[in-house]
Design an enzyme around this catalytic site. Structure first.
Site, mmCIF file in Angstrom:
data_model
loop_
_atom_site.group_PDB
_atom_site.id
_atom_site.type_symbol
_atom_site.label_atom_id
_atom_site.label_comp_id
_atom_site.label_asym_id
_atom_site.label_seq_id
_atom_site.Cartn_x
_atom_site.Cartn_y
_atom_site.Cartn_z
ATOM 1 N N PRO A 277 10.442 -9.749 8.658
ATOM 2 C CA PRO A 277 9.934 -8.724 7.736
ATOM 3 C C PRO A 277 8.642 -9.190 7.076
ATOM 4 O O PRO A 277 8.504 -10.352 6.708
ATOM 5 C CB PRO A 277 11.051 -8.610 6.691
ATOM 6 C CG PRO A 277 11.657 -9.981 6.655
ATOM 7 C CD PRO A 277 11.579 -10.493 8.087
ATOM 8 N N ARG A 279 6.010 -6.370 5.389
ATOM 9 C CA ARG A 279 5.852 -5.316 4.398
ATOM 10 C C ARG A 279 7.064 -5.188 3.461
ATOM 11 O O ARG A 279 6.906 -5.037 2.243
ATOM 12 C CB ARG A 279 5.666 -3.987 5.146
ATOM 13 C CG ARG A 279 5.321 -2.809 4.283
ATOM 14 C CD ARG A 279 5.394 -1.514 5.116
ATOM 15 N NE ARG A 279 4.780 -1.629 6.405
ATOM 16 C CZ ARG A 279 3.496 -1.339 6.663
ATOM 17 N NH1 ARG A 279 2.724 -0.871 5.716
ATOM 18 N NH2 ARG A 279 3.015 -1.482 7.875
ATOM 19 N N ARG A 315 -6.045 0.157 4.297
ATOM 20 C CA ARG A 315 -4.978 1.011 4.846
ATOM 21 C C ARG A 315 -5.291 2.511 4.810
ATOM 22 O O ARG A 315 -5.029 3.211 5.790
ATOM 23 C CB ARG A 315 -3.634 0.736 4.145
ATOM 24 C CG ARG A 315 -3.062 -0.656 4.465
ATOM 25 C CD ARG A 315 -1.628 -0.793 3.984
ATOM 26 N NE ARG A 315 -0.732 0.014 4.770
ATOM 27 C CZ ARG A 315 -0.272 1.203 4.447
ATOM 28 N NH1 ARG A 315 -0.556 1.740 3.290
ATOM 29 N NH2 ARG A 315 0.511 1.854 5.264
ATOM 30 N N CYS A 346 -20.905 2.362 2.082
ATOM 31 C CA CYS A 346 -21.710 3.394 2.746
ATOM 32 C C CYS A 346 -21.036 3.882 4.027
ATOM 33 O O CYS A 346 -21.509 3.629 5.129
ATOM 34 C CB CYS A 346 -23.102 2.847 3.026
ATOM 35 S SG CYS A 346 -23.903 2.333 1.508
ATOM 36 N N GLU A 347 -19.901 4.530 3.869
ATOM 37 C CA GLU A 347 -19.143 5.105 4.985
ATOM 38 C C GLU A 347 -18.373 6.294 4.413
ATOM 39 O O GLU A 347 -17.740 6.156 3.358
ATOM 40 C CB GLU A 347 -18.059 4.131 5.498
ATOM 41 C CG GLU A 347 -18.543 2.817 6.010
ATOM 42 C CD GLU A 347 -18.723 2.799 7.520
ATOM 43 O OE1 GLU A 347 -18.394 3.790 8.187
ATOM 44 O OE2 GLU A 347 -19.204 1.767 7.994
HETATM 45 C C1 LIG Z 1 3.245 -7.280 12.164
HETATM 46 C C2 LIG Z 1 4.457 -7.896 12.745
HETATM 47 C C3 LIG Z 1 5.598 -8.106 11.954
HETATM 48 C C4 LIG Z 1 5.700 -7.632 10.529
HETATM 49 O O1 LIG Z 1 5.665 -6.238 10.433
HETATM 50 P P1 LIG Z 1 6.070 -5.546 9.047
HETATM 51 O O2 LIG Z 1 5.911 -4.103 9.322
HETATM 52 O O3 LIG Z 1 5.119 -6.040 8.017
HETATM 53 O O4 LIG Z 1 7.462 -5.943 8.753
HETATM 54 C C5 LIG Z 1 6.661 -8.771 12.516
HETATM 55 N N1 LIG Z 1 6.631 -9.202 13.797
HETATM 56 C C6 LIG Z 1 5.566 -8.992 14.590
HETATM 57 C C7 LIG Z 1 5.587 -9.479 15.985
HETATM 58 C C8 LIG Z 1 4.442 -8.339 14.093
HETATM 59 O O5 LIG Z 1 3.386 -8.132 14.883
#
Ligand SMILES: *Cc1c(COP(=O)(O)O)cnc(C)c1O
Length: 420
Positions: A277, A279, A315, A346-347
């Protein structure tokens, strides 16, 4: 948003510190993280899978700040890395190498070698070429490389943006199931390799449990086929991607919901569970504070121009990511006006929020952008020669600067001397 961000007497606080006080000390734009919020998310996530032998490998790319990595490492987390730079960060922050897994579709030989020498737990291998490169390194270093094949389960995962879907055969990720048995047999018979696990990662910001269950059942079939051929695995890595609520309105599943659907199948398999995990652990624990520079009306629209832009928070423009925006100081009775909150870059794609119902913002006031702990600072750039923001970590009533604001000297470091 994490309860650690709350309003007292109309003013926004992080734990026991007023947002205004943070800005008075550290300026804007400013990333603010709550220590308690991060630890609580980690404990909740880890606890949900407590019935299993497990490794919670925090995905460093979500937010790689050394202090946050150390905080999570002390709490017991490992790390999921995707580059040699992230290996460096994770090791510096004190993540034990035996708790590190290495993901990514394009690892260089130098990166593979550094991770093998460090003694990481496993490589999530994404191609036959990578498997062969690891076999050579393992033989050369006299240290068999621990591998898991990342399986592409050919599942269409429901993420909000197609850039964050990774479980389908039309994406660049993983190895198709029909090649997996052959490659596992190759790996099992190669002295430079040690077959250790199996891996799947289906995407990011997934708000449903079912795709995980599907992915798990898909790889468990392979686990059984491998066992029947005498190849016994030790772990199963189900990746990351666990979604969070960005607007406080949505009903995002919590770790217990994922665990309920997954743990029974895993318990039967007897495999150790690895999860990655990113995010889920840090998104809601972060705020971005920014000052309104100017407000103008044009083309029937109200533009609120802030000192944070797409270089600080990518994002919204990259993924159409939604972030709640609110004033740091509430003023009762202000009209609510539909506004575009835009940065100084500037976008036309430089915005933080579009067509948003906001208390009519005033020039000079502070705004808070919520839920930016993940993929906020880690995706920041210096585009338009803008120094990247400072980051602070709040613990109760105390504040630690965990990354100072960049200077103009930082921006030009490493460039060649001027030619005459
Ligand atoms: C980006 C990624 C994650 C983490 O993704 P989240 O959405 O932040 O949990 C885990 N494993 C791999 C292989 C990733 O590329």
């Amino acid at each position: 948003m994490a309860k650690e961000f709350h309003t007292r007497d109309g003013k926004l606080y992080c734990e026991d510190v007023a947002a205004e006080a943070l800005v008075a000390a550290h300026g804007t734009p400013l990333y603010v993280y709550s220590r308690a919020a991060i630890l609580e998310r980690y404990r909740e996530f880890d606890g949900a899978f407590a019935p299993l032998d497990r490794l919670i490998a925090y995905s460093v790319k979500a937010n790689g700040n050394l202090s946050l990595l150390r905080l999570l490492a002390r709490g017991g987390a490992g790390a999921d890395i995707v580059s040699g730079g992230e290996l460096h960060r994770a090791c510096l922050a004190g993540v034990p190498p035996e708790r590190i897994v290495f993901s990514g579709v394009g690892k260089t030989v130098a990166e593979l070698a550094a991770a093998l020498e460090a003694g990481i737990y496993g490589f999530n291998v994404e191609s036959e070429g990578e498997l062969r490169a690891l076999a050579e390194l393992g033989a050369a270093l006299g240290k068999p490389a621990p591998v898991a094949l990342r399986i592409n389960p050919d599942i269409e995962s429901p993420t909000p943006h197609h850039y964050t879907r990774t479980g389908h055969l039309t994406t660049k990720f993983g190895i198709p199931s029909e090649d997996a048995l052959r490659l596992y047999e190759l790996a099992a018979s190669t002295p430079g390799l040690r077959v250790r696990g199996i891996d799947v990662h289906i995407g990011s910001q997934i708000l449903e449990v079912e795709p995980y269950r599907q992915a798990l059942l898909h790889v468990l079939v392979l686990v059984d086929e491998l066992r029947a051929r005498g190849i016994a695995l030790e772990y199963l890595d189900l990746g990351g991607g666990f979604g969070v609520s960005y607007d406080d309105g949505g009903a995002a599943p919590v770790a217990a919901d994922f665990a309920e659907a997954l743990v029974p199948h895993l318990a039967v398999s007897g495999l150790k569970l690895v999860l990655e995990p990113g995010r889920y652990l840090v998104a809601s624990a972060g705020l971005l504070l920014t000052r309104v520079l100017y407000v103008k009306e044009m083309g029937g629209k109200r533009f609120v121009i802030t000192d944070a832009g797409m270089n600080d928070l990518l994002r919204p423009s990259h993924y159409a990511g939604y972030h709640h925006v609110e004033p740091v100081q509430r003023h009762g009775g202000r009209p609510v006006v539909r506004s575009d909150v835009v940065g100084p870059i500037c976008e036309t794609g430089d915005f933080l929020a579009l067509d948003r119902a906001l208390e009519a913002a005033r020039e000079g006031e502070l705004l808070a952008i919520r839920t930016v702990g993940a993929y906020g600072f880690s995706m920041a750039s210096t585009y338009n020669a803008r120094p990247r923001p400072a980051e602070v970590l709040v613990e109760g009533g105390s504040v630690r600067l965990i990354r100072r604001r960049e200077t103009y000297d930082d921006l030009i470091r490493g460039e060649a001397e001027l030619l005459d």
